[in-house]
Each structure stands twice: as C-alpha cells, then as structure tokens.
Design a protein around this motif. Structure first.
Motif, short mmCIF file in Angstrom:
data_model
loop_
_atom_site.label_atom_id
_atom_site.label_comp_id
_atom_site.label_asym_id
_atom_site.label_seq_id
_atom_site.Cartn_x
_atom_site.Cartn_y
_atom_site.Cartn_z
N ASP A 118 0.86 -1.17 0.00
CA ASP A 118 0.00 0.00 0.00
C ASP A 118 0.91 1.23 0.00
O ASP A 118 1.56 1.52 1.00
CB ASP A 118 -0.90 -0.03 1.24
CG ASP A 118 -1.93 1.11 1.25
OD1 ASP A 118 -1.72 2.12 0.55
OD2 ASP A 118 -2.92 0.99 1.99
N PHE A 119 0.92 1.95 -1.09
CA PHE A 119 1.85 3.07 -1.24
C PHE A 119 1.62 4.15 -0.19
O PHE A 119 2.55 4.84 0.23
CB PHE A 119 1.71 3.66 -2.65
CG PHE A 119 2.75 4.67 -2.99
CD1 PHE A 119 4.00 4.29 -3.46
CD2 PHE A 119 2.49 6.03 -2.85
CE1 PHE A 119 4.97 5.23 -3.77
CE2 PHE A 119 3.45 6.98 -3.16
CZ PHE A 119 4.70 6.58 -3.62
N ARG A 120 0.38 4.30 0.26
CA ARG A 120 0.05 5.36 1.22
C ARG A 120 0.73 5.15 2.56
O ARG A 120 0.86 6.10 3.36
CB ARG A 120 -1.46 5.43 1.43
CG ARG A 120 -2.28 5.69 0.17
CD ARG A 120 -3.75 5.49 0.45
NE ARG A 120 -3.99 4.12 0.93
CZ ARG A 120 -5.17 3.68 1.37
NH1 ARG A 120 -6.20 4.51 1.39
NH2 ARG A 120 -5.32 2.44 1.78
N LEU A 121 1.14 3.92 2.86
CA LEU A 121 1.72 3.61 4.16
C LEU A 121 3.23 3.77 4.20
O LEU A 121 3.85 3.57 5.25
CB LEU A 121 1.34 2.17 4.57
CG LEU A 121 -0.16 1.89 4.67
CD1 LEU A 121 -0.39 0.44 5.09
CD2 LEU A 121 -0.83 2.85 5.65
N LEU A 122 3.84 4.12 3.08
CA LEU A 122 5.29 4.31 3.05
C LEU A 122 5.68 5.55 3.86
O LEU A 122 4.95 6.54 3.90
CB LEU A 122 5.79 4.49 1.63
CG LEU A 122 5.79 3.28 0.70
CD1 LEU A 122 6.36 3.69 -0.65
CD2 LEU A 122 6.57 2.12 1.28
N THR A 123 6.84 5.49 4.48
CA THR A 123 7.43 6.66 5.12
C THR A 123 8.86 6.80 4.60
O THR A 123 9.38 5.91 3.91
CB THR A 123 7.47 6.50 6.66
OG1 THR A 123 8.42 5.48 7.00
CG2 THR A 123 6.10 6.11 7.20
N ALA A 144 -2.65 10.40 -14.19
CA ALA A 144 -1.30 10.90 -13.94
C ALA A 144 -1.14 11.34 -12.49
O ALA A 144 -0.10 11.12 -11.86
CB ALA A 144 -0.97 12.04 -14.88
N GLY A 145 -2.19 11.96 -11.93
CA GLY A 145 -2.14 12.38 -10.54
C GLY A 145 -2.06 11.20 -9.58
O GLY A 145 -1.44 11.29 -8.52
N THR A 146 -2.69 10.09 -9.97
CA THR A 146 -2.68 8.91 -9.12
C THR A 146 -1.27 8.40 -8.88
O THR A 146 -0.96 7.91 -7.79
CB THR A 146 -3.53 7.80 -9.76
OG1 THR A 146 -4.90 8.23 -9.79
CG2 THR A 146 -3.44 6.50 -8.99
N VAL A 147 -0.41 8.50 -9.89
CA VAL A 147 0.97 8.01 -9.75
C VAL A 147 1.96 9.14 -9.51
O VAL A 147 3.18 8.93 -9.59
CB VAL A 147 1.38 7.19 -11.00
CG1 VAL A 147 0.60 5.89 -11.07
CG2 VAL A 147 1.19 8.01 -12.27
N GLY A 148 1.46 10.32 -9.16
CA GLY A 148 2.36 11.45 -8.89
C GLY A 148 3.29 11.17 -7.72
O GLY A 148 4.46 11.56 -7.73
N GLY A 149 2.77 10.50 -6.70
CA GLY A 149 3.60 10.18 -5.55
C GLY A 149 4.71 9.21 -5.89
O GLY A 149 5.81 9.27 -5.31
N VAL A 150 4.44 8.30 -6.83
CA VAL A 150 5.47 7.35 -7.27
C VAL A 150 6.59 8.10 -7.98
O VAL A 150 7.78 7.83 -7.76
CB VAL A 150 4.87 6.27 -8.18
CG1 VAL A 150 5.94 5.30 -8.64
CG2 VAL A 150 3.74 5.53 -7.47
#
Length: 362
Positions: free
Chosen positions: A262-267, A303-309
């Motif tokens: 889950d990408f949201r849980l990365l620190t 594109a916004g969905t993978v902006g954090g990546v």
C-alpha cells in the motif's frame, strides 16, 4: 480495454505483452507499464469476477478471490484448503487444525475449483502473466490455530511443518493453473499482511492479554525462501504486504521478484530499503488506487494517481526511464469491500495510471 477469448466471446484474443525490465536488469513477464489487482473482488459470482478481470486488465491478470461467499472463500480458508496433509475446520475463533478433511475443507476446495473453471473460461488464448495468490507461511501461522486454540506461530516446529505443507500444496495448485491456462506465465503471490507484526512480536495470543514473541528475521527469511522456491519453482513470485513496515530487504533476499504494498503507508524510513530493492532488480507493485470507499473523483486523474510514485523516484535518485519498467500499478489492497461497479472502474483506472508512467514522463 482488452477483451480476451472466452467460451462465450466467440474469437481468440492473444496478449503480446512486452517484456519489461527493472533498474537492475530483471525481466518481468508482466511487461512495462503494467497494472493488476491484489486478489479479492466483490460479490459471489466467479464468472462475473473472471469476466471483469479478463476484460479490464491487459498483460497481468489475476485469479479473483470472492470472500463474500463465506468460510472457505476467505483468504485463510482458501489457503488452508491447499495444504498438503494438513486440514483445517472453522471454529468460532477462526480456522483450526483438524485430523482429517471435513466439510470446511471440501467447501474451500469447491470454491477454488469454481474460480478456476471461470478463469479458464475467460482466458482462452491468453498469453500474458497470470497472478495466483495464497496466504504466506507467516500470516498463515499467525491465523491458523493449533488444536489447543493457540496460533501455530507459537510453535516453531509447527511453523516449519506448515511452510513445507504450503509449498507442496502450492506446487500442485500452480501446476493446475498452468494446465488450465497453458499460454500464461504464472506468477505466485504470497499474501503476508501479518509479517511486520510477526517480526516485531505484535501478534496476540488467544487470550488477547499477551503477544507471541518476535520471530527471528533469519528464520522468517528462510521459511519464505523455501516456500517461494519450492512453491513457485522457476516462475517469478510476488510478496504482498498491505501493513506499515514492509520488510523490503528481507523479502528481496528471500527471493521475491517483486513486492506488493500500500503506497500510502510508506514513510521516508522505507527509502533506503526501497532504493536498494529496485537497484537490485526487485519490482514494485504499488497500491496507489483506493480499494474501496472513494468517490469517482479519485479515479479521474491517472497521472495524478501516480504522482507520488514519481516523487519517490526523484527522491531516491533512480533513473526516470526505469519507472514504468519497475512499477506495476494496483489498488491499495483487495477490492472485496467495494461495489462491483467501483471494482471495475478501479481496475480500469490502474491500467490508465500505469500507461501514464510510460507516456507522460516528467
């Protein structure tokens, strides 16, 4: 959207998925700019779930799981039905080892057989990657009870026996999948959501007043390596963990070709291990699409969905050209809690977001 052949479609459709690579030169059978699901889907109809997966995804299909059907279709019961010479039954507290296969084992195997029948129907002519999930040995040990009601996790010998039984059962299961979908490259996924808790001693005992002691990281790694090697054979394997504190380095050393999370849980504490994994050739299945409970607005900007990546890639100093090769886009976790309409839309959004990694570089 790519339609694959089914017995009801009337014509063959074969995926010609490109073979991608990673920053470390690893070739992945699912290709570049790929998208897939985690495993679970809503509803109780295996044909509808298989139709959705085959009709929405392109080069990286997966065998759907439908836990809404009840015990035996849940992740623990489904995997318990695969075990070799170990059997489990449903108790009020959960799944517990038994002496012989009973109706709960038969129900689990029947559900899986129906799922495989549906998958086979809608993947005629398919020639891409096909992911098949099962619970990994440590989450299974934390979930499956011994006869005294305590988790198998508390008995090191029981954990070793469980890992061996799981590996043997997976060999037969994957052989069946290869026979049913002969053109596919089968990818084993081990679901290990409890792995961080196992490593840090946070799995509660049956009473709830204590926790099981932490398992040595070397022991954890060895068991995972054995199941991945013996269960998957020459096929690549993914380990999925949707909890905070994913042990990327341990999973890489254990032989996982890719890690799903889950990408949201990365620190930022994960940065070093993530960067080392990618540079060593490990793929990332990044859960960036909400699994359930999100509005349609969450699926309007690929594109916004993978902006954090992309931001992560810049922060780690990784080559921009390796992004679409190393990262596969997925929902944040399973879609069992979503509506059927949202599940379809989420998988389609994963496909669009994955394409944007390759087609819309910064």
């Amino acid at each position: 959207m790519t339609e694959h052949t089914s017995a009801t479609d009337g014509g063959p459709a074969t995926d010609e998925a490109a073979t991608g690579g990673s920053a470390g030169g690893q070739a992945f059978p699912w290709g570049t700019a790929a998208a897939t699901g985690v495993g679970s889907m809503p509803g109780e109809d295996p044909r509808e779930a298989a139709r959705t997966v085959a009709g929405t995804l392109e080069s990286f299909l997966f065998l759907p799981e439908l836990p809404a059907r009840g015990p035996g279709a849940d992740m623990t019961g489904r995997t318990a039905g695969l075990l070799a010479e170990l059997y489990a039954r449903v108790e009020p507290s959960g799944w517990r080892l038994g002496d012989r296969p009973g109706r709960d084992t038969r129900r689990a195997r029947s559900y899986l057989s129906a799922d495989l029948d549906a998958l086979e129907e809608f993947t005629q002519g398919y020639a891409g990657a096909l992911k098949v999930a099962a619970v990994g040995p440590w989450t299974l040990a934390a979930s499956l009870e011994r006869r005294n009601g305590e988790a198998m996790l508390g008995d090191p010998g029981a954990c070793r026996d469980l890992a061996a039984s799981l590996a043997e059962g997976l060999r037969g299961h994957l052989a069946d999948v290869r026979r049913r979908v002969p053109g596919a490259r089968v990818v084993l996924q081990l679901d290990e959501p409890s792995l961080p808790a196992v490593l840090t001693g946070r799995v509660p005992t049956a009473s709830g007043y204590r926790t099981h002691r932490a398992v040595d990281r070397g022991v954890v790694e060895e068991a995972l390596r054995g199941v991945l090697r013996e269960g998957a054979g020459e096929d690549p394997a993914v380990v999925h963990c949707c909890a905070p504190g994913v042990p990327f380095g341990l999973l890489r050393r254990a032989g996982a070709a890719a890690v799903s999370f889950d990408f949201r849980l990365l620190t930022e504490r994960d940065d070093d291990a993530l960067g080392e994994a990618v540079e060593a050739g490990t793929g990332l299945l990044a859960g960036v699409v909400p699994g359930a409970g999100a509005g349609e607005g969450a699926l309007s900007d690929p594109a916004g969905t993978v902006g954090g990546v992309r931001s992560l890639w810049r922060r780690l100093g990784l080559a921009p050209g390796s992004l679409a090769e190393s990262v596969t886009v997925t929902p944040s976790c399973g879609l069992a809690g979503a509506s059927p309409a949202y599940a379809r839309a989420a998988l389609a959004h994963c496909v669009r977001a994955a394409r944007s990694l390759a087609n819309d570089p910064e």
